[in-house]
Design an enzyme around this catalytic site. Structure first.
Site, PDB file in Angstrom:
ATOM      1  N   GLU A 140       0.489  -1.209  -0.130  1.00 27.75           N
ATOM      2  CA  GLU A 140       0.077   0.131   0.134  1.00 27.75           C
ATOM      3  C   GLU A 140       1.428   1.172  -0.394  1.00 27.75           C
ATOM      4  O   GLU A 140       2.036   0.705   0.198  1.00 27.75           O
ATOM      5  CB  GLU A 140      -1.113   0.232   1.451  1.00 27.75           C
ATOM      6  CG  GLU A 140      -1.813  -1.084   1.172  1.00 27.75           C
ATOM      7  CD  GLU A 140      -2.831   0.098   0.567  1.00 27.75           C
ATOM      8  OE1 GLU A 140      -2.831   0.549  -0.361  1.00 27.75           O
ATOM      9  OE2 GLU A 140      -4.004  -0.497   0.783  1.00 27.75           O
ATOM     10  N   ASP A 141       0.238   2.389  -0.298  1.00 29.55           N
ATOM     11  CA  ASP A 141       1.303   3.569  -0.359  1.00 29.55           C
ATOM     12  C   ASP A 141       1.101   4.090   1.167  1.00 29.55           C
ATOM     13  O   ASP A 141       1.786   4.744   2.194  1.00 29.55           O
ATOM     14  CB  ASP A 141       0.596   4.637  -1.374  1.00 29.55           C
ATOM     15  CG  ASP A 141      -0.977   4.591  -1.687  1.00 29.55           C
ATOM     16  OD1 ASP A 141      -1.156   4.230  -1.152  1.00 29.55           O
ATOM     17  OD2 ASP A 141      -1.438   5.949  -2.747  1.00 29.55           O
ATOM     18  N   ASP A 155      -5.115   4.789   6.233  1.00 28.61           N
ATOM     19  CA  ASP A 155      -5.237   5.335   6.362  1.00 28.61           C
ATOM     20  C   ASP A 155      -6.741   5.125   7.634  1.00 28.61           C
ATOM     21  O   ASP A 155      -6.102   4.580   8.725  1.00 28.61           O
ATOM     22  CB  ASP A 155      -6.382   6.349   5.448  1.00 28.61           C
ATOM     23  CG  ASP A 155      -6.783   7.730   5.994  1.00 28.61           C
ATOM     24  OD1 ASP A 155      -7.263   7.982   7.025  1.00 28.61           O
ATOM     25  OD2 ASP A 155      -7.034   8.713   5.324  1.00 28.61           O
ATOM     26  N   LYS A 167      -1.090   5.761   8.942  1.00 31.61           N
ATOM     27  CA  LYS A 167      -1.949   7.515   8.645  1.00 31.61           C
ATOM     28  C   LYS A 167      -2.800   6.528   9.760  1.00 31.61           C
ATOM     29  O   LYS A 167      -3.868   6.646  10.236  1.00 31.61           O
ATOM     30  CB  LYS A 167      -2.598   8.276   8.518  1.00 31.61           C
ATOM     31  CG  LYS A 167      -2.879   9.535   8.733  1.00 31.61           C
ATOM     32  CD  LYS A 167      -3.507  10.165   7.567  1.00 31.61           C
ATOM     33  CE  LYS A 167      -2.946  10.853   6.479  1.00 31.61           C
ATOM     34  NZ  LYS A 167      -3.858  11.685   5.845  1.00 31.61           N
ATOM     35  N   PHE A 200      -3.135  16.300   4.804  1.00 32.21           N
ATOM     36  CA  PHE A 200      -2.624  15.561   3.120  1.00 32.21           C
ATOM     37  C   PHE A 200      -1.953  15.647   2.459  1.00 32.21           C
ATOM     38  O   PHE A 200      -1.360  16.476   2.145  1.00 32.21           O
ATOM     39  CB  PHE A 200      -4.530  16.175   2.500  1.00 32.21           C
ATOM     40  CG  PHE A 200      -4.538  15.611   1.001  1.00 32.21           C
ATOM     41  CD1 PHE A 200      -4.162  15.935   0.020  1.00 32.21           C
ATOM     42  CD2 PHE A 200      -5.630  15.792   1.276  1.00 32.21           C
ATOM     43  CE1 PHE A 200      -4.799  15.089  -0.783  1.00 32.21           C
ATOM     44  CE2 PHE A 200      -6.634  14.853  -0.018  1.00 32.21           C
ATOM     45  CZ  PHE A 200      -5.898  14.685  -1.153  1.00 32.21           C
ATOM     46  N   ARG A 231       0.796  14.611  -8.319  1.00 31.70           N
ATOM     47  CA  ARG A 231       1.389  12.286  -8.616  1.00 31.70           C
ATOM     48  C   ARG A 231       2.732  12.400  -8.713  1.00 31.70           C
ATOM     49  O   ARG A 231       3.461  11.520  -8.388  1.00 31.70           O
ATOM     50  CB  ARG A 231       0.032  11.946  -9.318  1.00 31.70           C
ATOM     51  CG  ARG A 231       0.853  10.506  -9.244  1.00 31.70           C
ATOM     52  CD  ARG A 231      -0.584  10.108 -10.061  1.00 31.70           C
ATOM     53  NE  ARG A 231      -1.601  10.107  -9.652  1.00 31.70           N
ATOM     54  CZ  ARG A 231      -2.212   9.656  -9.960  1.00 31.70           C
ATOM     55  NH1 ARG A 231      -3.111   8.849 -11.167  1.00 31.70           N
ATOM     56  NH2 ARG A 231      -3.442  10.078  -9.933  1.00 31.70           N
TER      57      ARG A 231
END
Length: 99
Positions: free
Chosen positions: A16-17, A20, A48, A70, A83
């Site tokens: 995963e990047d 959250d 996060k 963000f 991006r």
């Protein structure tokens, strides 16, 4: 080839990047285990934790803990922008907040 055949009995690493709330990841873990994965380990670039709503979510590998902000860059975007930044940055609130 049936996707279950590719997964069944194998050790899977889900990359995963950013993690959250954990809701999407929980669904993915359930789907992979449902396909018969022998084990599923999660590797994430950013974690996060402060936004987590899924208790006891186990992450095998974490690059960095991320504040409640963000973030953009390294493939993460806002409205298809930012991006391709070669670094991770924090997007100013006034860019994505509307009055």
């Amino acid at each position: 080839v049936d996707e279950g055949e590719l997964i069944r009995g194998r050790h899977v690493v889900l990359v995963e990047d950013i993690v959250d709330t954990g809701n999407t990841l929980k669904a993915m873990l359930g789907a992979l285990k449902g396909l018969g994965a022998k084990s599923v380990t999660v590797a994430t670039f950013l974690d996060k934790k402060c936004r987590r709503t899924v208790p006891d979510l186990e992450l095998g590998y974490v690059g960095f803990e991320c504040p409640d902000a963000f973030v953009i860059g390294y493939g993460m975007d806002y409205g298809e922008k930012y991006r391709t930044l070669p670094y991770v940055g924090v997007l100013k609130e006034d860019v994505y907040q509307t009055s």
